[in-house]
Write a protein that holds these residues in place. Structure first.
Motif, PDB file in Angstrom:
ATOM      1  N   LEU A  17       0.842  -1.193   0.000  1.00 54.32           N
ATOM      2  CA  LEU A  17       0.000   0.000   0.000  1.00 54.32           C
ATOM      3  C   LEU A  17       0.878   1.243   0.000  1.00 54.32           C
ATOM      4  O   LEU A  17       1.338   1.704   1.045  1.00 54.32           O
ATOM      5  CB  LEU A  17      -0.929  -0.002   1.216  1.00 54.32           C
ATOM      6  N   LEU A  18       1.103   1.779  -1.188  1.00 53.75           N
ATOM      7  CA  LEU A  18       1.840   3.033  -1.315  1.00 53.75           C
ATOM      8  C   LEU A  18       0.881   4.182  -1.042  1.00 53.75           C
ATOM      9  O   LEU A  18      -0.342   3.991  -1.042  1.00 53.75           O
ATOM     10  CB  LEU A  18       2.434   3.143  -2.714  1.00 53.75           C
ATOM     11  N   VAL A  19       1.395   5.368  -0.832  1.00 54.10           N
ATOM     12  CA  VAL A  19       0.517   6.504  -0.542  1.00 54.10           C
ATOM     13  C   VAL A  19      -0.443   6.781  -1.695  1.00 54.10           C
ATOM     14  O   VAL A  19      -1.555   7.255  -1.483  1.00 54.10           O
ATOM     15  CB  VAL A  19       1.315   7.783  -0.184  1.00 54.10           C
ATOM     16  N   GLU A  20      -0.034   6.451  -2.916  1.00 56.33           N
ATOM     17  CA  GLU A  20      -0.879   6.725  -4.078  1.00 56.33           C
ATOM     18  C   GLU A  20      -1.748   5.529  -4.481  1.00 56.33           C
ATOM     19  O   GLU A  20      -2.495   5.602  -5.455  1.00 56.33           O
ATOM     20  CB  GLU A  20      -0.024   7.174  -5.271  1.00 56.33           C
ATOM     21  N   THR A  21      -1.688   4.436  -3.746  1.00 60.31           N
ATOM     22  CA  THR A  21      -2.506   3.259  -4.046  1.00 60.31           C
ATOM     23  C   THR A  21      -3.972   3.598  -3.809  1.00 60.31           C
ATOM     24  O   THR A  21      -4.332   4.210  -2.808  1.00 60.31           O
ATOM     25  CB  THR A  21      -2.108   2.075  -3.139  1.00 60.31           C
ATOM     26  N   ARG A  56     -16.394   4.416  -0.372  1.00 62.06           N
ATOM     27  CA  ARG A  56     -17.505   4.194  -1.309  1.00 62.06           C
ATOM     28  C   ARG A  56     -17.177   4.898  -2.627  1.00 62.06           C
ATOM     29  O   ARG A  56     -17.661   4.528  -3.664  1.00 62.06           O
ATOM     30  CB  ARG A  56     -18.810   4.666  -0.708  1.00 62.06           C
ATOM     31  N   ALA A  57     -16.349   5.928  -2.545  1.00 54.07           N
ATOM     32  CA  ALA A  57     -15.748   6.555  -3.719  1.00 54.07           C
ATOM     33  C   ALA A  57     -14.272   6.160  -3.708  1.00 54.07           C
ATOM     34  O   ALA A  57     -13.681   5.979  -2.647  1.00 54.07           O
ATOM     35  CB  ALA A  57     -15.878   8.067  -3.637  1.00 54.07           C
ATOM     36  N   LEU A  58     -13.693   6.002  -4.876  1.00 49.32           N
ATOM     37  CA  LEU A  58     -12.289   5.617  -4.989  1.00 49.32           C
ATOM     38  C   LEU A  58     -11.406   6.646  -4.281  1.00 49.32           C
ATOM     39  O   LEU A  58     -11.520   7.845  -4.536  1.00 49.32           O
ATOM     40  CB  LEU A  58     -11.908   5.521  -6.470  1.00 49.32           C
ATOM     41  N   ARG A  59     -10.558   6.180  -3.365  1.00 48.10           N
ATOM     42  CA  ARG A  59      -9.687   7.069  -2.591  1.00 48.10           C
ATOM     43  C   ARG A  59      -8.273   6.512  -2.554  1.00 48.10           C
ATOM     44  O   ARG A  59      -8.067   5.310  -2.622  1.00 48.10           O
ATOM     45  CB  ARG A  59     -10.158   7.168  -1.139  1.00 48.10           C
ATOM     46  N   SER A  60      -7.309   7.400  -2.377  1.00 55.16           N
ATOM     47  CA  SER A  60      -5.926   6.965  -2.199  1.00 55.16           C
ATOM     48  C   SER A  60      -5.671   6.732  -0.715  1.00 55.16           C
ATOM     49  O   SER A  60      -6.372   7.264   0.147  1.00 55.16           O
ATOM     50  CB  SER A  60      -4.950   8.014  -2.739  1.00 55.16           C
ATOM     51  N   VAL A  61      -4.643   5.966  -0.419  1.00 54.00           N
ATOM     52  CA  VAL A  61      -4.270   5.694   0.972  1.00 54.00           C
ATOM     53  C   VAL A  61      -3.935   7.003   1.683  1.00 54.00           C
ATOM     54  O   VAL A  61      -4.359   7.228   2.819  1.00 54.00           O
ATOM     55  CB  VAL A  61      -3.089   4.689   1.022  1.00 54.00           C
ATOM     56  N   ALA A  62      -3.209   7.884   1.027  1.00 57.67           N
ATOM     57  CA  ALA A  62      -2.842   9.170   1.629  1.00 57.67           C
ATOM     58  C   ALA A  62      -4.080  10.016   1.918  1.00 57.67           C
ATOM     59  O   ALA A  62      -4.166  10.674   2.961  1.00 57.67           O
ATOM     60  CB  ALA A  62      -1.894   9.928   0.708  1.00 57.67           C
ATOM     61  N   GLU A  63      -5.037   9.991   1.015  1.00 56.90           N
ATOM     62  CA  GLU A  63      -6.259  10.767   1.198  1.00 56.90           C
ATOM     63  C   GLU A  63      -7.055  10.257   2.403  1.00 56.90           C
ATOM     64  O   GLU A  63      -7.555  11.051   3.211  1.00 56.90           O
ATOM     65  CB  GLU A  63      -7.098  10.663  -0.076  1.00 56.90           C
ATOM     66  N   ILE A  64      -7.145   8.957   2.557  1.00 50.36           N
ATOM     67  CA  ILE A  64      -7.852   8.371   3.703  1.00 50.36           C
ATOM     68  C   ILE A  64      -7.170   8.789   4.997  1.00 50.36           C
ATOM     69  O   ILE A  64      -7.823   9.192   5.963  1.00 50.36           O
ATOM     70  CB  ILE A  64      -7.913   6.839   3.576  1.00 50.36           C
ATOM     71  N   SER A  65      -5.853   8.693   5.013  1.00 50.61           N
ATOM     72  CA  SER A  65      -5.089   9.072   6.200  1.00 50.61           C
ATOM     73  C   SER A  65      -5.341  10.531   6.565  1.00 50.61           C
ATOM     74  O   SER A  65      -5.574  10.863   7.725  1.00 50.61           O
ATOM     75  CB  SER A  65      -3.602   8.831   5.956  1.00 50.61           C
ATOM     76  N   LEU A  67      -7.917  12.561   5.609  1.00 50.93           N
ATOM     77  CA  LEU A  67      -9.307  12.848   5.951  1.00 50.93           C
ATOM     78  C   LEU A  67      -9.684  12.350   7.342  1.00 50.93           C
ATOM     79  O   LEU A  67     -10.451  12.996   8.056  1.00 50.93           O
ATOM     80  CB  LEU A  67     -10.247  12.240   4.906  1.00 50.93           C
ATOM     81  N   LEU A  68      -9.144  11.200   7.733  1.00 49.04           N
ATOM     82  CA  LEU A  68      -9.470  10.638   9.038  1.00 49.04           C
ATOM     83  C   LEU A  68      -8.510  11.095  10.134  1.00 49.04           C
ATOM     84  O   LEU A  68      -8.730  10.790  11.308  1.00 49.04           O
ATOM     85  CB  LEU A  68      -9.483   9.106   8.962  1.00 49.04           C
ATOM     86  N   ARG A  69      -7.442  11.769   9.735  1.00 49.78           N
ATOM     87  CA  ARG A  69      -6.417  12.230  10.684  1.00 49.78           C
ATOM     88  C   ARG A  69      -5.854  11.067  11.501  1.00 49.78           C
ATOM     89  O   ARG A  69      -5.728  11.130  12.721  1.00 49.78           O
ATOM     90  CB  ARG A  69      -6.972  13.312  11.592  1.00 49.78           C
ATOM     91  N   ILE A  70      -5.560  10.001  10.766  1.00 45.22           N
ATOM     92  CA  ILE A  70      -4.948   8.806  11.348  1.00 45.22           C
ATOM     93  C   ILE A  70      -3.584   8.653  10.684  1.00 45.22           C
ATOM     94  O   ILE A  70      -3.473   8.828   9.465  1.00 45.22           O
ATOM     95  CB  ILE A  70      -5.810   7.553  11.088  1.00 45.22           C
ATOM     96  N   PRO A  71      -2.532   8.326  11.439  1.00 42.21           N
ATOM     97  CA  PRO A  71      -1.204   8.168  10.832  1.00 42.21           C
ATOM     98  C   PRO A  71      -1.216   7.175   9.663  1.00 42.21           C
ATOM     99  O   PRO A  71      -1.949   6.180   9.676  1.00 42.21           O
ATOM    100  CB  PRO A  71      -0.350   7.642  11.987  1.00 42.21           C
ATOM    101  N   LEU A  72      -0.405   7.477   8.668  1.00 49.51           N
ATOM    102  CA  LEU A  72      -0.354   6.683   7.448  1.00 49.51           C
ATOM    103  C   LEU A  72      -0.076   5.203   7.715  1.00 49.51           C
ATOM    104  O   LEU A  72      -0.713   4.335   7.127  1.00 49.51           O
ATOM    105  CB  LEU A  72       0.703   7.268   6.505  1.00 49.51           C
ATOM    106  N   GLY A  73       0.854   4.900   8.593  1.00 48.44           N
ATOM    107  CA  GLY A  73       1.172   3.510   8.900  1.00 48.44           C
ATOM    108  C   GLY A  73      -0.007   2.761   9.479  1.00 48.44           C
ATOM    109  O   GLY A  73      -0.239   1.588   9.159  1.00 48.44           O
ATOM    110  N   VAL A  74      -0.782   3.425  10.312  1.00 47.33           N
ATOM    111  CA  VAL A  74      -1.968   2.809  10.912  1.00 47.33           C
ATOM    112  C   VAL A  74      -3.019   2.557   9.833  1.00 47.33           C
ATOM    113  O   VAL A  74      -3.629   1.487   9.772  1.00 47.33           O
ATOM    114  CB  VAL A  74      -2.537   3.700  12.040  1.00 47.33           C
ATOM    115  N   VAL A  75      -3.227   3.542   8.963  1.00 49.21           N
ATOM    116  CA  VAL A  75      -4.209   3.399   7.886  1.00 49.21           C
ATOM    117  C   VAL A  75      -3.837   2.228   6.984  1.00 49.21           C
ATOM    118  O   VAL A  75      -4.704   1.456   6.569  1.00 49.21           O
ATOM    119  CB  VAL A  75      -4.337   4.712   7.083  1.00 49.21           C
ATOM    120  N   ARG A  76      -2.561   2.072   6.688  1.00 54.38           N
ATOM    121  CA  ARG A  76      -2.128   0.953   5.844  1.00 54.38           C
ATOM    122  C   ARG A  76      -2.503  -0.392   6.468  1.00 54.38           C
ATOM    123  O   ARG A  76      -2.986  -1.292   5.789  1.00 54.38           O
ATOM    124  CB  ARG A  76      -0.621   1.009   5.613  1.00 54.38           C
TER     125      ARG A  76
END
Length: 115
Positions: A17-21, A56-65, A67-76
């Motif tokens: 899961l890259l940031v742009e995935t 529900r809409a296509l999102r990138s891993v970085a965008e999810i991180s 928007l939810l204000r959760i660290p990237l590693g945790v989101v992955r």
């Protein structure tokens, strides 16, 4: 301590899961459209529900991180768990065996420098 609790102490995910995935929710025909009710929603963490709702809409891993204000590693780790459960589909980054297109990366870098 909160990120440790969310991931059960895990720092690595099963999926690349890259940031742009890109990821998206997998809709099941027998499932309710909203995850605010039902058995699955009552058993999961609110962070997992939020990821499924966002995707529900296509999102990138970085965008999810972000928007939810959760660290990237945790989101992955959480996205990987959802993918293993069949709730999220992970899409490739679009890179072939040779890696990213150099011309595209140069255009992005040029655009960033203009900012």
């Amino acid at each position: 301590m909160r990120p440790y609790v969310l991931t059960g102490g895990r720092t690595r995910s099963e999926h690349v899961l890259l940031v742009e995935t890109f990821v998206a929710t997998i809709e099941h025909p027998d499932e309710q459209p909203a995850l605010t009710r039902g058995d699955w929603a009552e058993r999961v963490m609110p962070e997992l529900r939020a990821i499924v709702e966002l995707c529900r809409a296509l999102r990138s891993v970085a965008e999810i991180s972000a928007l939810l204000r959760i660290p990237l590693g945790v989101v992955r780790v959480l996205i990987s768990d959802l993918a293993d459960q069949g709730r999220i589909r992970v899409y490739g980054t679009g890179y072939g065996p040779g890696g990213p297109d150099r011309a595209l990366l140069e255009r992005v870098l040029s655009g960033l420098r203009r900012l």
